[in-house]
Design a protein around this motif. Structure first.
Motif, PDB file in Angstrom:
ATOM      1  N   ALA A  29       0.847  -1.185   0.000  1.00  0.00           N
ATOM      2  CA  ALA A  29       0.000   0.000   0.000  1.00  0.00           C
ATOM      3  C   ALA A  29       0.881   1.233   0.000  1.00  0.00           C
ATOM      4  O   ALA A  29       1.881   1.299   0.728  1.00  0.00           O
ATOM      5  CB  ALA A  29      -0.926   0.013   1.221  1.00  0.00           C
ATOM      6  N   ARG A  30       0.513   2.215  -0.803  1.00  0.00           N
ATOM      7  CA  ARG A  30       1.325   3.421  -0.938  1.00  0.00           C
ATOM      8  C   ARG A  30       1.295   4.290   0.308  1.00  0.00           C
ATOM      9  O   ARG A  30       2.282   4.926   0.659  1.00  0.00           O
ATOM     10  CB  ARG A  30       0.812   4.225  -2.145  1.00  0.00           C
ATOM     11  CG  ARG A  30       1.583   5.502  -2.425  1.00  0.00           C
ATOM     12  CD  ARG A  30       1.011   6.209  -3.628  1.00  0.00           C
ATOM     13  NE  ARG A  30      -0.415   6.521  -3.433  1.00  0.00           N
ATOM     14  CZ  ARG A  30      -1.180   7.092  -4.350  1.00  0.00           C
ATOM     15  NH1 ARG A  30      -0.683   7.374  -5.543  1.00  0.00           N
ATOM     16  NH2 ARG A  30      -2.441   7.367  -4.092  1.00  0.00           N
ATOM     17  N   ASP A  31       0.168   4.310   1.013  1.00  0.00           N
ATOM     18  CA  ASP A  31      -0.032   5.186   2.172  1.00  0.00           C
ATOM     19  C   ASP A  31       0.420   4.486   3.456  1.00  0.00           C
ATOM     20  O   ASP A  31      -0.165   3.468   3.843  1.00  0.00           O
ATOM     21  CB  ASP A  31      -1.512   5.557   2.270  1.00  0.00           C
ATOM     22  CG  ASP A  31      -1.803   6.545   3.387  1.00  0.00           C
ATOM     23  OD1 ASP A  31      -0.883   6.855   4.176  1.00  0.00           O
ATOM     24  OD2 ASP A  31      -2.959   6.998   3.484  1.00  0.00           O
ATOM     25  N   PRO A  32       1.439   4.991   4.140  1.00  0.00           N
ATOM     26  CA  PRO A  32       1.906   4.354   5.385  1.00  0.00           C
ATOM     27  C   PRO A  32       0.814   4.255   6.446  1.00  0.00           C
ATOM     28  O   PRO A  32       0.784   3.285   7.210  1.00  0.00           O
ATOM     29  CB  PRO A  32       3.044   5.267   5.843  1.00  0.00           C
ATOM     30  CG  PRO A  32       3.502   5.969   4.608  1.00  0.00           C
ATOM     31  CD  PRO A  32       2.272   6.153   3.766  1.00  0.00           C
ATOM     32  N   ASP A  33      -0.082   5.228   6.499  1.00  0.00           N
ATOM     33  CA  ASP A  33      -1.173   5.166   7.476  1.00  0.00           C
ATOM     34  C   ASP A  33      -2.109   4.009   7.166  1.00  0.00           C
ATOM     35  O   ASP A  33      -2.619   3.344   8.080  1.00  0.00           O
ATOM     36  CB  ASP A  33      -1.958   6.482   7.479  1.00  0.00           C
ATOM     37  CG  ASP A  33      -1.160   7.638   8.078  1.00  0.00           C
ATOM     38  OD1 ASP A  33      -0.244   7.365   8.887  1.00  0.00           O
ATOM     39  OD2 ASP A  33      -1.454   8.792   7.737  1.00  0.00           O
ATOM     40  N   GLN A  34      -2.340   3.770   5.885  1.00  0.00           N
ATOM     41  CA  GLN A  34      -3.181   2.639   5.508  1.00  0.00           C
ATOM     42  C   GLN A  34      -2.499   1.322   5.863  1.00  0.00           C
ATOM     43  O   GLN A  34      -3.154   0.386   6.341  1.00  0.00           O
ATOM     44  CB  GLN A  34      -3.486   2.674   4.011  1.00  0.00           C
ATOM     45  CG  GLN A  34      -4.459   1.594   3.553  1.00  0.00           C
ATOM     46  CD  GLN A  34      -4.705   1.621   2.064  1.00  0.00           C
ATOM     47  OE1 GLN A  34      -4.040   2.326   1.309  1.00  0.00           O
ATOM     48  NE2 GLN A  34      -5.674   0.841   1.607  1.00  0.00           N
ATOM     49  N   GLN A  37      -2.939   0.852   9.577  1.00  0.00           N
ATOM     50  CA  GLN A  37      -4.319   0.483   9.904  1.00  0.00           C
ATOM     51  C   GLN A  37      -4.615  -0.969   9.548  1.00  0.00           C
ATOM     52  O   GLN A  37      -5.242  -1.701  10.316  1.00  0.00           O
ATOM     53  CB  GLN A  37      -5.282   1.415   9.161  1.00  0.00           C
ATOM     54  CG  GLN A  37      -6.758   1.069   9.337  1.00  0.00           C
ATOM     55  CD  GLN A  37      -7.322   0.262   8.174  1.00  0.00           C
ATOM     56  OE1 GLN A  37      -7.050   0.545   7.008  1.00  0.00           O
ATOM     57  NE2 GLN A  37      -8.091  -0.755   8.475  1.00  0.00           N
ATOM     58  N   ASN A  44      -8.973  -3.909   5.524  1.00  0.00           N
ATOM     59  CA  ASN A  44      -8.772  -2.690   4.759  1.00  0.00           C
ATOM     60  C   ASN A  44     -10.087  -1.923   4.773  1.00  0.00           C
ATOM     61  O   ASN A  44     -10.871  -1.970   3.832  1.00  0.00           O
ATOM     62  CB  ASN A  44      -8.353  -3.004   3.320  1.00  0.00           C
ATOM     63  CG  ASN A  44      -7.971  -1.766   2.527  1.00  0.00           C
ATOM     64  OD1 ASN A  44      -8.217  -0.639   2.961  1.00  0.00           O
ATOM     65  ND2 ASN A  44      -7.395  -1.962   1.359  1.00  0.00           N
ATOM     66  N   ALA A  61       4.886  -1.537   3.355  1.00  0.00           N
ATOM     67  CA  ALA A  61       4.990  -0.128   2.990  1.00  0.00           C
ATOM     68  C   ALA A  61       6.043   0.117   1.923  1.00  0.00           C
ATOM     69  O   ALA A  61       6.040   1.165   1.268  1.00  0.00           O
ATOM     70  CB  ALA A  61       5.308   0.712   4.231  1.00  0.00           C
ATOM     71  N   LYS A 264     -13.377  12.118  -5.392  1.00  0.00           N
ATOM     72  CA  LYS A 264     -12.334  11.219  -4.858  1.00  0.00           C
ATOM     73  C   LYS A 264     -12.453   9.817  -5.440  1.00  0.00           C
ATOM     74  O   LYS A 264     -11.538   9.006  -5.286  1.00  0.00           O
ATOM     75  CB  LYS A 264     -12.430  11.153  -3.324  1.00  0.00           C
ATOM     76  CG  LYS A 264     -12.180  12.481  -2.628  1.00  0.00           C
ATOM     77  CD  LYS A 264     -12.069  12.316  -1.128  1.00  0.00           C
ATOM     78  CE  LYS A 264     -13.355  11.831  -0.496  1.00  0.00           C
ATOM     79  NZ  LYS A 264     -14.449  12.828  -0.606  1.00  0.00           N
TER      80      LYS A 264
END
Length: 318
Positions: A29-34, A37, A44, A61, A264
């Motif tokens: 996943a590109r987003d570290p926060d994702q 989580q 997801n 990550a 979005k």
């Protein structure tokens, strides 16, 4: 191990299905926060809420941590594919690179496999496409897809098939690419018809004429008509034009109602329509449905005028 680059709904769903089929899966996943989580909750919730990740799915990550398996699935939007490859030298093409996106690149006017081959010459490239919703795949509902590759795809077909995910193999890459891309444009048109209250009969007519456009362009570009009659063309067209699960259909409904659509949400058919209009003009191919979808999406024509132009086209033999 199978690597998946892209933790959107479709990438996550494939990870779940392949893991349930007994494969080890590494999901980037590109987003570290994702990533954080997903590791903490085992789900997801951003892209595919309510679906638990099997224990044999690990979330990463760093893209280099998912690139050394038996295959790498590139589950990202079509318009982001080229940039992702440019930014990721870790994707070296030693294993098969499988595009899991649908569309035509706005810059090159080429499909996903051609984009991969242009940036990773010599790498085994393929596309996985066909009638499927992420939630159905993740829930283990029976799904059949097309795996298109110009190479020997038998081992890849076996690797990516599970008891609930059945893959059919073809060497008509262009046909499979265009079927998946063009059906999104027709789905926008079908949604517009329903959103405008024109009825199911009008939708059926629109789907039929849209399918004729798909075949015309595909054959002009070297594809086989029978590929468009299969899962990656007709099958995907039926699903996407008749279900509110389709983002392209929902976007079309919003157009038909004159309502705003969530910016979005990725609607691949919008960019595809823009690219295909240019592609068709260069080949001298008549594509009135695609042309109207593009004009509507760009705000260049009012809905009533678009309907009037389509209905006033010269009468001719089918």
């Amino acid at each position: 191990m199978i690597g998946i680059a892209g933790a959107g709904a479709f990438g996550t769903a494939l990870a779940v299905a392949l893991a349930k089929g007994g494969r080890e899966v590494r999901l980037w996943a590109r987003d570290p926060d994702q990533v954080r989580q997903m590791r903490e909750t085992g789900r997801n919730e951003v892209a595919l809420p309510g679906i638990a990740l099997p224990e044999n799915v690990s979330v990463h990550a760093q893209i280099g941590e998912v690139t050394h398996g038996q295959a790498l699935l590139l589950a990202m939007p079509m318009q982001a594919l080229g940039a992702a490859l440019d930014a990721s030298p870790e994707i070296d093409g030693r294993q098969p690179l499988v595009a899991c996106c649908k569309g035509v690149d706005l810059t090159t006017l080429r499909g996903p496999v051609a984009v991969i081959e242009g940036r990773r010459p010599g790498a085994p490239a393929a596309i996985l496409t066909g009638p499927s919703f992420a939630a159905d795949i993740a829930c283990g509902l029976p799904t059949a897809l097309t795996l298109a590759t110009t190479g020997d795809g038998e081992a890849l077909q076996e690797l990516l098939s599970t008891p609930t995910l059945r893959l059919y193999r073809t060497d008509d890459v262009i046909g499979a690419e265009l079927g998946g891309a063009l059906k999104n444009v027709v789905a926008i048109a079908a949604g517009t018809v329903i959103g405008a209250g024109l009825g199911d009969s009008a939708r059926a007519a629109l789907m039929t004429r849209g399918y004729a456009e798909m075949v015309r362009l595909a054959e002009a570009l070297g594809a086989r008509a029978e590929t468009l009659a299969g899962l990656s063309g007709f099958g995907d067209l039926v699903l996407t034009c008749t279900s509110a699960q389709s983002r392209n259909f929902r976007y079309g409904c919003a157009l038909g109602k004159g309502e705003a659509f969530d910016p979005k949400v990725t609607v691949e058919g919008v960019a595809t329509a823009r690219a295909v209009v240019r592609l068709a003009e260069g080949k001298g191919i008549d594509m009135p449905v695609t042309t109207m979808v593009n004009a509507l999406a760009l705000g260049r024509i009012a809905l009533n005028d678009a309907i009037g132009q389509l209905m006033s086209r010269p009468l001719r033999q089918e």
